[in-house]
Design a protein around this motif. Structure first.
Motif, mmCIF file in Angstrom:
data_model
loop_
_atom_site.group_PDB
_atom_site.id
_atom_site.type_symbol
_atom_site.label_atom_id
_atom_site.label_comp_id
_atom_site.label_asym_id
_atom_site.label_seq_id
_atom_site.Cartn_x
_atom_site.Cartn_y
_atom_site.Cartn_z
ATOM 1 N N ALA A 270 0.786 -1.212 -0.058
ATOM 2 C CA ALA A 270 -0.065 0.009 -0.093
ATOM 3 C C ALA A 270 0.888 1.283 -0.132
ATOM 4 C CB ALA A 270 -0.871 -0.019 1.084
ATOM 5 N N ARG A 271 2.099 1.218 0.574
ATOM 6 C CA ARG A 271 2.943 2.475 0.858
ATOM 7 C C ARG A 271 3.931 2.442 -0.305
ATOM 8 N NH1 ARG A 271 5.507 0.231 5.597
ATOM 9 N NH2 ARG A 271 7.675 0.172 5.218
ATOM 10 N N GLY A 272 4.020 1.385 -1.290
ATOM 11 C CA GLY A 272 4.989 1.189 -2.388
ATOM 12 C C GLY A 272 6.317 1.264 -1.838
ATOM 13 N N ALA A 273 6.585 0.263 -0.841
ATOM 14 C CA ALA A 273 7.768 0.108 -0.197
ATOM 15 C C ALA A 273 8.723 -0.745 -1.295
ATOM 16 C CB ALA A 273 7.738 -0.798 1.019
ATOM 17 N N SER A 274 9.871 -0.384 -1.222
ATOM 18 C CA SER A 274 10.905 -0.860 -2.000
ATOM 19 C C SER A 274 11.333 -2.449 -1.615
ATOM 20 C CB SER A 274 12.327 -0.189 -2.322
ATOM 21 O OG SER A 274 12.871 -0.113 -0.879
ATOM 22 N N PRO A 275 11.884 -3.089 -2.403
ATOM 23 C CA PRO A 275 12.194 -4.382 -2.126
ATOM 24 C C PRO A 275 13.348 -4.300 -0.961
ATOM 25 C CG PRO A 275 12.473 -4.446 -4.398
ATOM 26 C CD PRO A 275 11.938 -3.033 -3.974
ATOM 27 N N GLN A 276 14.245 -3.494 -0.958
ATOM 28 C CA GLN A 276 15.158 -3.168 0.352
ATOM 29 C C GLN A 276 14.316 -2.940 1.470
ATOM 30 O OE1 GLN A 276 15.394 -1.689 -2.724
ATOM 31 N NE2 GLN A 276 17.063 -2.740 -3.556
#
Length: 310
Positions: A226-232
């Motif tokens: 939902a918050r568009g977190a990166s893979p890292q």
């Protein structure tokens, strides 16, 4: 086989999934959920494993015949039957039982099977269960226990039904605690912990912990997306909460899901003339079996992403 002998029995008393989170434990497959019910018609496609240890017993050793696996074997035998009445059914069972159980158990197993059939039929008199009525569920469990006592000796009840009975009792108590508005959240947690300690085996408690963790991972993943977190960022948060190895497995699942969604998107964008060729290129035969349902889910997800007009 007439419906009365083999139809599903009284309605389920309680159903509580306890599947373990394979990604956390490092297993290849998630175990099947354990389901407790007032009457459980087995649907296993494979013969359950039954110990072939000697049939002699002692006061110090459990009887190797009296296990839940025996009931699963009985259900497999009954589900394959074409008999029209109990007399024909038992004749059929006597002819086929050696295919399922060691010959030294034949006489005892046939006696247990005949009583099990009578027990199943007696369960049909139980009322339908209401998952919203813990007191009613408890009455059903008490009535079921009474029926079992009519057909089986105490050691037979414990060996064949003991684990199921304990799990069902736990499930009813859990419902009662969750619906008790007079308890604070902390009191509910304490009461649930005590109930688990009373009724569940260490293995069942471990399964519940894993199941809870699985739900938590799903909620965390939804929040990350939902918050568009990166893979890292995903890896860092998961490592902190579940450990490095679990985070690696979850990252691999993320990659597999992205690949699947990418292939679905490419296939959905193609015209009908090229879809047949794309299906062979993009999907395995097994994946193709669920392609239509997956497309419908993909389309519904894309529709939710599209903002509604003002």
């Amino acid at each position: 086989m007439p419906c009365k002998l083999l139809r599903p029995l009284a309605a389920a008393a309680v159903a509580l999934a306890a599947g373990a989170a394979w990604w956390l434990a490092g297993g290849e497959e998630a175990p099947a959920p354990a389901v407790a019910s007032a009457a459980r018609p087995a649907a296993s496609s494979a013969l359950p494993a039954v110990s072939t240890a000697a049939s002699g017993t002692s006061v110090h050793a459990p009887d190797p015949l009296l296990t839940p696996g025996l009931l699963r074997t009985f259900e497999q035998m009954l589900n394959d039957s074409q008999a029209r009445d109990k007399e024909g059914l038992m004749a059929e069972m006597r002819a086929k039982i050696d295919k399922y159980l060691p010959p030294e158990w034949r006489v005892r197993a046939l006696g247990l099977l005949e009583r099990y059939i009578d027990y199943r039929n007696a369960l049909e008199a139980l009322p339908a269960a209401d998952i919203g009525d813990p007191a009613g569920l408890r009455r059903i469990l008490d009535a079921r226990a009474g029926i079992r006592a009519r057909y089986f000796a105490p050691e037979e009840v414990e060996g064949l039904f003991g684990a199921e009975e304990k799990f069902d009792r736990f499930s009813v108590e859990k419902l009662e605690i969750e619906r008790n508005r007079s308890l604070t959240p902390e009191q509910k947690r304490e009461a649930l912990a005590k109930t688990e300690e009373t009724w569940l085996t260490p293995e069942q408690r471990a399964d519940r912990v894993a199941s809870t963790a699985q739900l938590a991972v799903g909620e965390q993943t939804a929040a990350l997306e939902a918050r568009g977190a990166s893979p890292q960022e995903r890896f860092a948060e998961r490592s902190q909460q579940y450990g490095h190895e679990a985070a690696q497995r979850l990252a691999a699942l993320d990659q597999q899901e992205q690949d699947w969604q990418s292939r679905l998107s490419r296939y959905a964008a193609a015209d009908e003339a090229t879809r047949t060729q794309l299906q062979a290129e993009l999907f395995t035969p097994q994946e193709a079996l669920r392609l239509q349902a997956a497309l419908e889910m993909w389309a519904a997800g894309e529709k939710r992403k599209t903002p509604s007009p003002p």
